[in-house]
Scaffold this motif. Structure first.
Motif, PDB file in Angstrom:
ATOM      1  N   CYS A 105      36.513  43.395  44.995  1.00 28.95           N
ATOM      2  CA  CYS A 105      36.340  42.499  43.857  1.00 28.95           C
ATOM      3  C   CYS A 105      37.471  41.478  43.831  1.00 28.95           C
ATOM      4  O   CYS A 105      38.602  41.782  44.198  1.00 28.95           O
ATOM      5  N   TYR A 160      31.786  43.516  37.864  1.00 29.53           N
ATOM      6  CA  TYR A 160      31.563  43.866  39.271  1.00 29.53           C
ATOM      7  C   TYR A 160      32.131  45.251  39.600  1.00 29.53           C
ATOM      8  O   TYR A 160      31.440  46.103  40.121  1.00 29.53           O
ATOM      9  N   CYS A 161      33.433  45.445  39.292  1.00 33.01           N
ATOM     10  CA  CYS A 161      34.087  46.680  39.738  1.00 33.01           C
ATOM     11  C   CYS A 161      34.346  47.647  38.586  1.00 33.01           C
ATOM     12  O   CYS A 161      34.762  48.776  38.807  1.00 33.01           O
ATOM     13  N   CYS A 173      38.458  40.038  41.063  1.00 33.11           N
ATOM     14  CA  CYS A 173      38.988  39.915  39.702  1.00 33.11           C
ATOM     15  C   CYS A 173      40.495  40.178  39.709  1.00 33.11           C
ATOM     16  O   CYS A 173      41.016  40.855  40.585  1.00 33.11           O
ATOM     17  N   CYS A 175      35.579  44.140  33.956  1.00 39.60           N
ATOM     18  CA  CYS A 175      34.970  43.388  35.057  1.00 39.60           C
ATOM     19  C   CYS A 175      33.561  43.929  35.301  1.00 39.60           C
ATOM     20  O   CYS A 175      33.370  45.131  35.464  1.00 39.60           O
TER      21      CYS A 175
HETATM   22 ZN   LIG Z   1      36.480  43.350  39.403  1.00 32.10          ZN
END
Ligand SMILES: [Zn+2]
Length: 289
Positions: A226, A261-262, A228, A259
């Motif tokens: 990720c 995504y992760c 981020c 986040c």
């Molecule tokens: Zn992330």
């Protein structure tokens, strides 16, 4: 055999290039912070394989982002892969989702964005999502947006996301026999997740295209990673604005950002907010992290 890798190849006697991919650990990591229903996970895995199959041939520092958004129970899907094959992706969906791809996405569009790190303007191609598979939709994109006839087969289950992309070499279309091209498409379409049990290696390619001579290149590893960071979260706060950030902080004691995504949680308290909106921002101060 290779796991979490892309393996590029060309056909010696036909102007066709290809790449085969398999994701295992990276695919598991991508799902770890989520509890996707099977149909959503299926499309996400296929999107991961497809995006990395395109990203491995990027000739610049940057990334490719595939984004599907529509009025179906799959609200949004985003998959991003850098030229160095760092992959991340996520999906948002309604509580109840149908099995069928076409019902899952509804009336949707698929945007494919190429981002050069050093250029401000990204290139974006958009196709409407039609048909029964993501692969079919992307084949449509390759023909319409980049004029490269392609065969794409994508498969996924909980443990494995995989696929194969075959593309006619640009400028040499006239030299490819139509029957040969159809035959290659038929062979690619036979691939199932079980074929990738032993990884996406040379053996699988030779078995699949047993009549053809292939030149196989070095594989490239990929991973879930990720992009981020705390810095990005702080930039997000600046976009949100000081008043809004302080209001949330007063109500909840902190601003918490997760986040998508992760799944990483980051929180900012009143001191952090003050620092973010201070005129002279001191970055990299350990005492405030
Ligand atoms: Zn992330």
């Amino acid at each position: 055999m290779f796991n979490d890798a892309v393996l590029p190849f060309v056909f010696e006697s036909m102007p066709v290039r290809g790449a085969i991919i398999q994701l295992r650990d990276s695919w598991r990591d991508m799902q770890a912070a989520h509890d996707y229903p099977a149909p959503v996970a299926g499309v996400l895995g296929q999107a991961a394989a497809a995006t990395a199959l395109v990203a491995h041939s990027l000739k610049f520092d940057g990334s490719i982002t595939l984004q599907i958004s529509g009025d179906g129970p799959l609200d949004m899907l985003v998959m991003q892969c850098t030229n160095s094959l760092d992959l991340r992706g996520m999906a948002r969906h309604q509580p109840i989702v149908p099995e069928q791809f076409s019902e899952l996405v509804g009336n949707a569009r698929c945007a494919i964005t190429l981002n050069h790190d050093k250029q401000e303007k990204p290139y974006q191609g958009i196709v409407s999502v039609k048909g029964e598979t993501l692969a079919g939709c992307l084949e449509d994109y390759f023909v319409r947006s980049v004029q490269v006839p392609s065969h794409l087969q994508l498969v996924s289950n909980r443990d494995c996301a995989a696929g194969i992309l075959l593309q006619q070499m640009p400028g040499e279309n006239g030299q490819l026999d139509a029957d040969d091209w159809r035959r290659l498409g038929f062979l690619a379409a036979t691939l199932s997740p079980e074929d990738f049990t032993a990884g996406a290696g040379v053996g699988l390619l030779r078995k699949l295209f047993s009549e053809d001579d292939l030149r196989v290149f070095a594989h490239r590893d990929l991973r879930f990673r990720c992009r981020c960071s705390r810095q990005r979260v702080e930039n997000l706060m600046r976009i949100l604005g000081e008043k809004e950030a302080r209001a949330v902080c007063e109500e909840l004691g902190k601003v918490e950002v997760i986040c998508e995504y992760c799944g990483k949680h980051r929180s900012l308290d009143a001191v952090d907010i003050s620092r973010v909106f201070a005129d002279h921002v001191v970055t990299g101060s350990d005492t405030l992290h």
